[in-house]
Scaffold this active site. Structure first.
Site, PDB file in Angstrom:
ATOM      1  CE  LYS A 116      -4.028   2.080   2.417  1.00 28.93           C
ATOM      2  NZ  LYS A 116      -4.686   2.081   3.750  1.00 28.93           N
ATOM      3  CB  SER A 133      -8.160   4.143   2.606  1.00 31.19           C
ATOM      4  OG  SER A 133      -7.247   3.374   3.636  1.00 31.19           O
ATOM      5  CB  SER A 166      -8.746   1.570   5.766  1.00 30.97           C
ATOM      6  OG  SER A 166      -9.358   2.861   5.632  1.00 30.97           O
TER       7      SER A 166
END
Lengths: 99, 492
Positions: free
Chosen positions: B78, B158, B182
């Site tokens: 990420k 997210s 998330s």
């Protein structure tokens, strides 16, 4: 409590965000929408409750007072300024702040 | 030979150890899948050369029968984790060109165990969002679609890039972070497994900060076993993070398959909310049956403060974010507004142009609730309610070992369907945010499909540092659900 245009302007200034005049009113409305939803917290009885800042039940550790090795250590000015938009001899360059 | 898209992380690990294929072959296979999947927009930066170099180094070790737990396994990272000399954006324009001179503790741990980095995965800007639509680099598309419908579906957020990439088999697993849901919400939306460990389990050092008292890293993977393997590598004490927990990390994989007989499973009635699709209620009931069949005892519990969790979150998280994001000033790194501006205007213009709307909205709220005259009414009150929510969970865990809930109140939605209304977007995290506020481990396990063919997940929440019991339960749910559905490769 509700945020008017003037408060929005003040908060934007505190947050160092340039918000155009015609965006202040809509932004205040959006913030009021969210704050209105948050107001329900007033229903909760919090008398005598200690505010909680962390879920980890421990005192923050202290480290030895000496220069660390590795990326958190000293002696690497080139690394520190490597990503800066403007530098001069390992200094960050900003517009003149004192006359 | 098994096609790369049919490998799990654990089967790939075994194949690499058995020399059925090399890390270079696996890496090349994923890189070629990634190239064909550009329409999903799950990667911001592809690090193909670095990946192949790392794979080569892993192959040298594997050939000799050496290497770490993740030797040669290609992962997506990420883009909130700082990676040395590799562009790190946090999905924001304001970090333009930022190449950290250091490696985050979590990625260091993974690389020390031999993992290969394929690239940096897309996310909501500074991890603020539930649909990946706030990314400066554009929304991520889920590989899943509704039956007979080509509407673009969100992978959630997210960690949308992580969820999309894992579910499309563009990597063996991915790192993710979870501040309000998330990891777990995108996992639920994409039929993947998402684990948010106990706050303090994974070091926050070198991870771009959103809300420091809530942020926690974890994996998104295709199976519970994969998640256990990745979590073991990611977790661990780190003196560079002052809230890192100094306790040994257990071998999470070793507990999978152990009996859950006699475990008490709490079912909180407050998670049965108005307007929740019947299919999610059904699945929750099935989850209860599956655990009962495995010998668990079901206990009805009540968590009456549940409805206050999101409002607390939307004070605490923006407050911490407004403070954390004060560092982006156009001086030290990243984007700087053009023009010969005095210093105050340089700050204001840089931040106005560098941050997107949702980030600005949250900075404004955070600044407001922390400002003189409002601090007590909002921030202090929120922290007190947070304490009560924390206590409520701890009381509940005196009577139960795990709590079972749905992961999200709906299946994934179409892009643009919720972006107009911040509060309706925030409600996505209603079932996940409580674990963040209380610092508890939580995981989402894929459990079924809705009527439109989109995945749904079930969430398990456990006591602090009891990821092992949670994983045992998750493994039972995974076996019972026998979730085999895969999205079609329509994007190739």
């Amino acid at each position: 409590m509700s945020v008017d245009k003037k408060t929005a302007e003040k908060v934007a200034r505190l947050a160092r965000l340039a918000i155009p005049q015609d965006r202040l009113e809509p932004l205040a409305d959006e913030i009021n929408g969210i704050l209105g939803w948050i107001e329900q917290l007033n229903e909760v009885d919090v008398d005598g409750v200690k505010a909680m800042a962390s879920t980890v039940d421990m005192s923050l550790p202290l480290r030895d007072d000496k220069v660390a090795d590795g990326p958190t250590g000293g002696g690497q000015p080139d690394n520190i300024v490597a990503n800066a938009p403007q530098t001069e001899e390992n200094f960050f360059v900003v517009p003149k702040v004192v006359d | 030979m098994t096609k790369i898209e049919n490998h799990t992380l654990s089967s790939l690990r075994d194949a690499l150890k058995n020399k059925d294929l090399s890390s270079t072959e696996a890496t090349q296979a994923y890189l070629s899948r990634i190239e064909n999947a550009s329409s999903l927009n799950s990667f911001i930066t592809l690090t193909a050369d670095k990946a192949l170099d790392m794979a080569k180094a892993s192959d040298a070790k594997l050939t000799k029968g050496e290497g770490g737990d993740l030797e040669g396994i290609p992962l997506g990272i990420k883009d909130l984790f700082c990676t040395k000399d590799v562009l790190t954006t946090a999905g924001s324009h304001i970090l333009d060109g930022f190449k950290p001179g250091y490696e985050s503790s979590v990625t260091s741990n993974l690389f020390n165990d031999g993992a290969v980095m394929l690239g940096k995965l897309n996310l909501d800007e500074f991890a603020m969002g539930s649909s990946n639509e706030t990314s400066f680099y554009g929304p991520v598309i889920s590989p899943w679609r509704r039956n007979g419908d080509t509407t673009k579906i969100t992978p959630g957020g997210s960690s949308g890039g992580s969820a999309s990439a894992v579910s499309a088999a563009l990597c063996a697993g991915a790192t993710a972070t979870d501040t309000g849901g998330s990891i777990r919400q995108p996992a639920a939306f994409t039929g993947t497994v998402g684990i948010k460990p106990t706050y303090g389990r994974c070091s926050r050092w070198g991870t771009v900060a959103f809300a420091s008292s809530l942020d926690q890293a974890g994996p998104i993977t295709r199976t519970v076993r994969d998640g256990a393997i990745m979590l073991k590598s990611m977790a661990g004490y780190d003196p560079k993070d002052s809230t890192s927990i100094n306790q040994a990390v257990p071998d999470y994989e070793a507990v999978l398959g152990q009996s859950v007989k006699g475990l008490k499973i709490g079912i909180p009635k407050e998670y049965r909310i108005d307007g929740m699709p019947a299919k999610i209620e059904d699945l929750w009931s099935k989850g209860i049956e599956w655990l009962k069949d495995a010998g668990c005892e079901i206990v009805d519990i009540s968590l009456p403060l549940t409805k206050y969790a999101l409002p607390v979150y939307y004070i605490v998280a923006p407050a911490e974010a407004s403070s954390n994001l004060a560092r982006y000033d156009g001086v030290k790194y990243g984007f700087r507004a053009d023009g010969d501006l005095p210093i105050d205007e340089l700050y204001e213009q840089t931040r106005a142009q560098g941050f997107g709307d949702e980030v600005k909205r949250r900075i404004m709220i955070g600044t407001y609730v922390l400002s003189a005259g409002y601090y007590d009414a909002y921030y202090l009150r929120a922290q007190k309610v947070r304490k009560k929510i924390f206590d409520e969970f701890h009381d509940a865990f005196k009577a139960v070992d795990l709590i079972l809930t749905p992961s999200a109140p709906s299946a994934a939605f179409g892009l643009g369907e919720k972006s107009g209304d911040p509060v309706s977007m925030y409600l996505n995290d209603i079932f996940t945010v409580t674990a963040n506020l209380a610092g508890l481990p939580g995981m989402s396990v894929p459990a079924g499909l809705d009527e439109q063919g989109l995945p749904l997940g079930l969430q398990l929440i456990a006591r602090p540092l009891d990821e092992e019991t949670m994983l045992k339960g998750g493994y039972v749910l995974e076996k019972a659900a026998n979730f085999k559905a895969r999205p079609e490769d329509w994007w190739i």
